[in-house]
Design an enzyme around this catalytic site. Structure first.
Site, mmCIF file in Angstrom:
data_model
loop_
_atom_site.group_PDB
_atom_site.id
_atom_site.type_symbol
_atom_site.label_atom_id
_atom_site.label_comp_id
_atom_site.label_asym_id
_atom_site.label_seq_id
_atom_site.Cartn_x
_atom_site.Cartn_y
_atom_site.Cartn_z
ATOM 1 N N HIS A 117 -6.484 -6.570 -0.862
ATOM 2 C CA HIS A 117 -5.360 -5.677 -0.595
ATOM 3 C C HIS A 117 -4.212 -6.377 0.124
ATOM 4 C CE1 HIS A 117 -3.868 -1.532 -0.263
ATOM 5 N NE2 HIS A 117 -3.469 -1.827 0.953
ATOM 6 N N ASP A 159 -8.622 -6.222 -4.847
ATOM 7 C CA ASP A 159 -8.461 -4.954 -4.134
ATOM 8 C C ASP A 159 -9.025 -3.816 -4.970
ATOM 9 O OD1 ASP A 159 -7.592 -2.975 -2.358
ATOM 10 O OD2 ASP A 159 -5.591 -2.879 -3.246
ATOM 11 N N SER A 182 0.804 -1.207 0.000
ATOM 12 C CA SER A 182 0.000 0.000 0.000
ATOM 13 C C SER A 182 0.845 1.268 0.000
ATOM 14 C CB SER A 182 -0.995 -0.019 1.149
ATOM 15 O OG SER A 182 -1.999 0.923 0.888
#
Length: 543
Positions: free
Chosen positions: A520, A458, A266
């Site tokens: 994710h 995601d 991320s």
């Protein structure tokens, strides 16, 4: 409906959000005091003119709650520092800096580059049996101290289960900015997970199966880390990471000789290019950096923000989440968003980058999040609004807040929280969110391999955008890499040999992977597949 700025958490993001999902708000205490820095910032904006002032006016007009209720300051954590006698080792940066050697020219030079005088590293060998986490595996915990700036970063090291004398060492970083890497440890890829009874459970697919792994709580005031100061941009955080690794490998030279890799997810799409560049900038170093891995990262916003509408509207391999009207509103907002990001890229000015972040996150992430769908996994609803959609995060926080756990690992803070939203705001309001850190990647590719991988379910850092930015990146191998088709990625061994786990394209030092059926947090959703590609990457299969 109140709309607030985005947060990449765990490495995940919570953009514009109604009350049913995690949002950024004022701390419970000291709201009036903390609002002052933002007021001062707004006063400074009055001196601006032209496009910059217009952008701020536009953002304030569209999203007034953002501007009125989000401070750019964070409260220090309550903590009790342990005496030096508690620690097995204390490595002084000043001692490392005092070592001089004779260089190739015959002149005296420092053995190791960098400004390390203000740093110390505290180390404690942790008893695995005390917590029941990976018994039999050597573990160290401790703090990196920046004594000049009152910063203290917590780390937890796990030796490889397999061949620690020869296996590589990996630094793992969660994102946020402002989320603890101990979330990655216990929710994704570490040696144990935490169940609903708040007990550790052995993880057969831990990434320390064939590598030693360091989990680092950074920047300061994240997880078990603490400070009286604040870090509000990625570049400043990179100096701390270089110091930690240098002192750690100085204390443990047996690991320094092994290959070293940085992995994260991320907002680590920002961190890792900066941290790796910082390491490589020091010619005399004891860090044997061999590659970097970025999972579902935010790296090139100008390209990636193009793909929120396609992912939300049925073009990413999963059914549409939004109706036609919402999809059209995102299409309508995109040109303005891209113009603002381009201005940020051209100036790298906080005055330009901050409104770009706020406008784009609200316009392009907000419609999706207001549906209540999980921003980290397009396949389902947000299950636990108090824990970033995942009940497991609550289990991890409860476990790490136990007094006996904090005592066993030498934590000095009075409490643990998975994400510090003040830190997130600090980064956002210093313009860090939209800055073009992807421009560092070509320099990395000249020296080391780079893997970009993405779980294909995601939304927030989706595979479409990650694939696109790797193809748009200007580097000497772009013409060969960009047109390459994706090929099947399959398991090579064990009872699942031949099983398709994703797709891959690779040329030179650059590789992109799409991982099937993962959101994710790929190691959490697809543990076997994640360990498969991780081990093969460390083994040098694609470079």
């Amino acid at each position: 409906m109140r709309v607030l700025p985005a947060t990449l958490l765990v490495g995940a993001a919570t953009a514009a959000a109604p009350p049913f999902q995690q949002i950024l708000g004022l701390p419970k205490k000291g709201a009036d005091t903390l609002a002052k820095p933002l007021h001062d910032l707004q006063e400074q904006l009055k001196t601006l003119s032209g496009e910059a002032r217009h952008l701020w006016d536009e953002v304030a007009n569209h999203f007034p709650n953002n501007m009125d209720h989000n401070p750019v300051f964070s409260l220090p954590k309550k903590h009790t520092r342990r005496p030096d006698s508690h620690w097995d080792h204390i490595v002084r940066g000043a001692d490392v800096q005092s070592v001089w050697v004779t260089g190739a020219s015959g002149e005296k030079e420092r053995e190791i580059d960098g400004k390390l005088e203000a740093y110390d590293l505290r180390v404690k060998k942790t008893d695995p049996s005390a917590l029941g986490i990976d018994p039999g595996v050597k573990q160290y915990t401790g703090y990196l101290d920046d004594n000049e700036n009152d910063k203290h970063l917590f780390y937890w090291f796990f030796e490889s289960r397999n061949d620690p004398k020869n296996d590589p060492v990996v630094l793992w970083l969660n994102g946020g900015p402002g989320c603890s890497s101990l979330t990655g440890l216990f929710l994704e890829l570490g040696p144990s997970s935490i169940n609903e009874k708040i007990k550790p459970i052995y993880n057969d697919f831990a990434w320390n199966s064939n590598a030693s792994v360091i989990f680092l709580d950074q920047p300061v005031n994240v997880g078990y880390s603490y400070s009286g100061a604040a870090v509000s941009d990625t570049v400043a955080a990179g100096k701390d990471v270089y110091a930690l690794l240098t002192l750690f490998f100085k204390q443990f030279p047996e690991y320094a000789k092994q290959d070293f890799h940085i992995a994260g997810e991320s907002y680590a799409g920002h961190y890792i290019p900066v941290f790796a560049s910082e390491i490589l900038s020091h010619k005399k170093r004891n860090i044997n950096l061999k590659s970097v891995l970025i999972g579902n990262g935010l790296t090139d916003g100008l390209t990636q923000y193009d793909y929120y509408r396609p992912m939300a509207c049925g073009e990413g391999g999963y059914p549409a989440v939004l109706d036609e009207a919402s999809c059209q509103s995102m299409d309508n907002a995109l040109p303005r968003c891209k113009s603002m990001i381009e201005s940020c890229y051209n100036t790298e000015s906080s005055w330009i980058c901050v409104p770009a972040s706020i406008y784009c996150n609200n316009a392009l992430l907000g419609p999706y999040q207001r549906t209540g769908q999980n921003v980290y996994d397009i396949r389902g609803k947000c299950e636990d609004t108090s824990n970033l959609c995942y009940k497991g995060m609550g289990y991890v926080s409860e476990y790490l807040n136990k007094r006996e756990v904090r005592e066993a690992v030498g934590a000095e803070v009075d409490g643990y929280e998975s994400c510090n939203f003040d830190i997130n705001r600090n980064f956002l309001f210093h313009g860090d969110w939209m800055k073009p850190y992807h421009r560092l990647v070509p320099g990395l590719l000249e020296q080391i391999p780079v893997l970009i991988y993405a779980g294909d379910a995601d939304f927030i850092c989706n595979w479409l955008g990650n694939k696109a930015w790797t193809e748009a990146l200007e580097w000497p191998g772009q013409k060969e890499y960009a047109p390459l088709p994706l090929k099947d990625l399959v398991i090579e061994e064990n009872e699942h040999k031949g099983k398709k786990i994703g797709q891959i394209k690779s040329h030179g030092n650059f590789t992109f992977m799409r991982l099937y059926g993962a959101g994710h947090m790929v190691p959490m959703d697809q543990p076997e597949a994640s360990l498969e590609f991780f081990n093969r990457w460390l083994g040098g299969e694609w470079f």
